[in-house]
Motif scaffolding. Structure first.
Motif, mmCIF file in Angstrom:
data_model
loop_
_atom_site.group_PDB
_atom_site.id
_atom_site.type_symbol
_atom_site.label_atom_id
_atom_site.label_comp_id
_atom_site.label_asym_id
_atom_site.label_seq_id
_atom_site.Cartn_x
_atom_site.Cartn_y
_atom_site.Cartn_z
ATOM 1 N N UNK A 63 -2.455 -0.532 -3.557
ATOM 2 C CA UNK A 63 -1.302 -1.065 -4.271
ATOM 3 C C UNK A 63 -1.350 -0.543 -5.703
ATOM 4 N N UNK A 64 -0.393 0.280 -6.080
ATOM 5 C CA UNK A 64 -0.428 0.963 -7.375
ATOM 6 C C UNK A 64 -0.462 -0.045 -8.529
ATOM 7 N N UNK A 65 0.349 -1.079 -8.469
ATOM 8 C CA UNK A 65 0.429 -2.030 -9.564
ATOM 9 C C UNK A 65 -0.879 -2.817 -9.709
ATOM 10 N N UNK A 66 -1.454 -3.228 -8.567
ATOM 11 C CA UNK A 66 -2.688 -4.009 -8.639
ATOM 12 C C UNK A 66 -3.863 -3.153 -9.111
ATOM 13 N N UNK A 67 -3.919 -1.888 -8.694
ATOM 14 C CA UNK A 67 -4.982 -1.002 -9.181
ATOM 15 C C UNK A 67 -4.835 -0.789 -10.688
ATOM 16 N N UNK A 94 -7.264 4.995 4.293
ATOM 17 C CA UNK A 94 -6.610 4.431 5.484
ATOM 18 C C UNK A 94 -7.207 4.984 6.770
ATOM 19 N N UNK A 95 -6.909 4.277 7.857
ATOM 20 C CA UNK A 95 -7.386 4.709 9.163
ATOM 21 C C UNK A 95 -8.796 4.258 9.454
ATOM 22 N N UNK A 96 -9.390 3.449 8.601
ATOM 23 C CA UNK A 96 -10.759 2.977 8.756
ATOM 24 C C UNK A 96 -10.761 1.465 8.651
ATOM 25 N N UNK A 97 -11.839 0.806 9.082
ATOM 26 C CA UNK A 97 -11.901 -0.643 8.933
ATOM 27 C C UNK A 97 -11.770 -1.035 7.480
ATOM 28 N N UNK A 98 -11.105 -2.171 7.237
ATOM 29 C CA UNK A 98 -10.792 -2.548 5.875
ATOM 30 C C UNK A 98 -11.998 -3.069 5.122
ATOM 31 N N UNK A 99 -12.911 -3.744 5.775
ATOM 32 C CA UNK A 99 -14.038 -4.353 5.070
ATOM 33 C C UNK A 99 -15.290 -3.517 5.280
ATOM 34 N N UNK A 125 0.829 -1.200 0.000
ATOM 35 C CA UNK A 125 0.000 0.000 0.000
ATOM 36 C C UNK A 125 0.865 1.251 0.000
ATOM 37 N N UNK A 126 0.379 2.252 -0.717
ATOM 38 C CA UNK A 126 1.081 3.533 -0.794
ATOM 39 C C UNK A 126 0.108 4.588 -1.320
ATOM 40 N N UNK A 127 0.487 5.852 -1.144
ATOM 41 C CA UNK A 127 -0.284 6.949 -1.724
ATOM 42 C C UNK A 127 0.214 7.190 -3.151
ATOM 43 N N UNK A 128 -0.713 7.423 -4.072
ATOM 44 C CA UNK A 128 -0.343 7.757 -5.450
ATOM 45 C C UNK A 128 -1.443 8.599 -6.073
ATOM 46 N N UNK A 129 -1.036 9.333 -7.139
ATOM 47 C CA UNK A 129 -1.979 10.190 -7.856
ATOM 48 C C UNK A 129 -2.824 9.306 -8.774
ATOM 49 N N UNK A 130 -4.123 9.257 -8.506
ATOM 50 C CA UNK A 130 -4.996 8.359 -9.252
ATOM 51 C C UNK A 130 -5.133 8.809 -10.710
#
Length: 589
Positions: free
Chosen positions: A472-476, A583-588, A431-436
């Motif tokens: 995940x930048x690659x998976x997105x 981030x910072x919230x429940x994942x599901x 996971x990372x921050x990226x420009x969508x």
């Protein structure tokens, strides 16, 4: 026989009810009110019967001391009127019931004293009537009720003997066999005997009443505990999910719970009293091997269901009312419907088998990549050689055509293997921050460069600048590439462009997320296919493995997000929305 038993049963019930109503109770309450009412009724009956029997015996020639008839009738009238009035007051009395009961006992003692004084004083045959208020006091009132009544009767009887000794006796005694006492010691002896008897009876009645009270309290507690236990048993018997059926010593069905009715399809009324073997396998009552306690049970509708059963023998104490001692040898059979459980076990085994096959397939597919890469590379070299050969020779043209086929199919197989490995072996998230927006621009250029994308493809972006996504930048990028390929293929069928990629930060199920939407103007997805398009290996296109949307859903769920199909705004086309949580919230969600 039955007609003879009914009256005896009715008499037994009346006897038990009478004993219960006359049993000792603490003062106060409706039970004391009922006791006092019974005492009033017994008073009237007692004095009436005693005087009536005495009058009858006197007419038969018995020399019995009785007052004149007018006095006797007046006495009975007073007893009747006083008792009826007391009963009327008792119905409306709420407070002071013990005092009212004590007043009635004292009244009984006075009535007994009047009867004894009018029928011979120390020579009266009715002296034992003094015992009535003494016994009643011990049974109905508190522990001192019998002693108070004994004291009152002793005082009244002593007063009667004193008046007799002093000569204050009724005048009609002169016409009877009455003999005046001459010695005070005789009267003293009579008084001592009766007084001691009164107090002894009072003490014993109090003692007996106290023990009866304690016994009744223990019995009441036992009844309450038994009722609670019975209610608990009935609640468990009715609500438990396991079927329970009981049979007697002759294997006749005696009871079954609702769970067994659901399993077998039979109602309890259809089974009670009938042999167990008429409906169910007789082996259910004999098998003790735990590994064999599974049977096929035929339901009422004829269907067969798989059940697991156990049974236990209950050696109950024999019932004296039963002539057959074997009736106490009962059995309890528990039955569980395991057809669904066995079906789930089969599904689990099939799932494990498919998982093993999937792992093997992934390994095989991974091993195929190296030969395909070699084939593709060799075909590319052949293509380069044939490209330099511009000879019109038919063999050269055929070689060039076959080389293009090898390259095209190699690329398709490589893509299929890549998709399959992506689906079968998802990689861990980074996971990372990226420009969508920048990621979408790169993905569009990548998709446009593929041979599967039409030359007329037009794709547009509707994404705010600097909209960052946490994923995940690659998976997105893989996820978006699959959506764009599907949308371009759909738009190429209708020639309606462009394919629009939209992204917004919004709220889904109460959580902040980034929603990425891909819209096209193709033929859309039929309503009956909307539930299966995300199923692996499902596709409506030829030469397609059907893993694109399955991979999209898998990657979205891997991020803790979701994917869904939306209704197109224009009524045609397809709209796919992917929401990824911040981030910072429940994942599901």
């Amino acid at each position: 026989m039955a007609a003879a038993q009914q009256p005896s049963a009715g008499l037994a019930e009346m006897k038990n009810r009478l004993i219960s109503e006359l049993s000792p109770r603490q003062s106060g309450g409706e039970q004391l009110r009922l006791h006092i009412l019974w005492l009033l009724m017994i008073r009237v009956l007692l004095f009436t019967l005693l005087i009536a029997i005495t009058v009858v015996l006197q007419t038969k020639g018995r020399d019995i001391i009785l007052p004149p008839p007018a006095v006797t009738m007046a006495f009975l009238s007073v007893v009747f009127i006083y008792s009826i009035g007391s009963a009327g007051l008792l119905q409306n009395m709420v407070r002071h019931l013990p005092r009212f009961g004590l007043l009635q006992l004292l009244s009984d003692a006075i009535f007994a004293a009047l009867l004894v004084a009018g029928t011979g004083c120390s020579q009266s045959i009715f002296t034992p009537v003094f015992l009535f208020p003494v016994i009643a006091g011990g049974m109905s009132l508190s522990r001192t009720g019998g002693l108070i009544a004994a004291a009152a009767t002793s005082i009244l009887y002593g007063g009667i003997l004193a008046c007799e000794y002093l000569g204050y006796i009724p005048r009609f005694y002169a016409q009877t066999r009455y003999v005046p006492p001459t010695e005070y010691l005789t009267l003293t002896n009579v008084y001592a005997v009766y007084g001691l008897t009164f107090f002894t009876i009072g003490f014993l009645s109090n003692l007996l009443a106290g023990r009866l009270r304690k016994t009744e309290e223990v019995l009441s507690q036992t009844f309450v505990q038994f009722d609670r236990l019975h209610l608990l048993y009935k609640q468990v018997f009715d609500d438990i999910g396991t079927g329970i059926i009981t049979v007697d010593g002759r294997n006749r069905i005696t009871s079954c719970n609702p769970a067994f009715e659901r399993i077998s399809g039979f109602n309890a009324a259809e089974l009670l009293g009938l042999p167990f073997g008429n409906f169910f396998p007789a082996g259910m009552l004999t098998e003790t091997d735990q590994s064999r306690q599974v049977a096929d049970l035929q339901r009422k509708d004829g269907a067969m269901t798989r059940v697991r059963h156990t049974f236990a023998t209950l050696n109950l104490p024999p019932d004296p009312a039963l002539n057959d001692p074997g009736e106490a040898q009962c059995k309890v059979i528990t039955v569980q419907d395991v057809s669904l459980l066995e079906q789930m076990e089969r599904q689990m085994r099939n799932t494990e088998k498919m998982a093993a096959i999937g792992e093997l397939s992934a390994a095989i597919a991974h091993d195929f990549r190296n030969p395909i890469a070699a084939i593709s590379g060799s075909a590319q070299l052949l293509k380069n050689v044939h490209a330099a050969d511009s000879s019109p020779d038919p063999l050269s043209r055929a070689n060039r055509h076959l080389t293009e086929i090898i390259l095209r199919e190699s690329v398709r197989m490589e893509k299929t293997i890549t998709d399959f490995l992506q689906f079968a072996r998802p990689q861990a998230l980074t996971l990372e921050w990226f420009d969508l927006r920048r990621l979408c621009e790169e993905t569009i250029r990548q998709v446009k460069g593929r041979e599967s994308c039409p030359l007329s493809a037009a794709m547009e972006l509707d994404i705010p600048d600097h909209l960052d996504c946490w994923a995940d930048r690659q998976l997105v990028q893989i996820l978006l590439a699959h959506l764009l390929e599907n949308s371009c293929a759909a738009a190429a069928q209708t020639g309606q462009w462009p394919v629009l990629v939209r992204a917004r930060e919004s709220e889904a199920s109460g959580r902040n997320c980034v929603c990425l939407t891909v819209l096209d103007h193709g033929p859309g997805i039929a309503e009956e296919l909307r539930e299966v398009v995300f199923t692996p290996f499902f596709s409506t296109k030829a030469n397609c493995a059907g893993l694109g949307l399955s991979i999209v859903r898998q990657l979205a769920e891997q991020h803790g997000g979701r994917v869904r199909l939306l209704e197109p705004e224009t009524g045609t086309g397809c709209v796919v929305e992917v929401c990824l949580p911040l981030p910072g919230l429940p994942e599901e969600f």
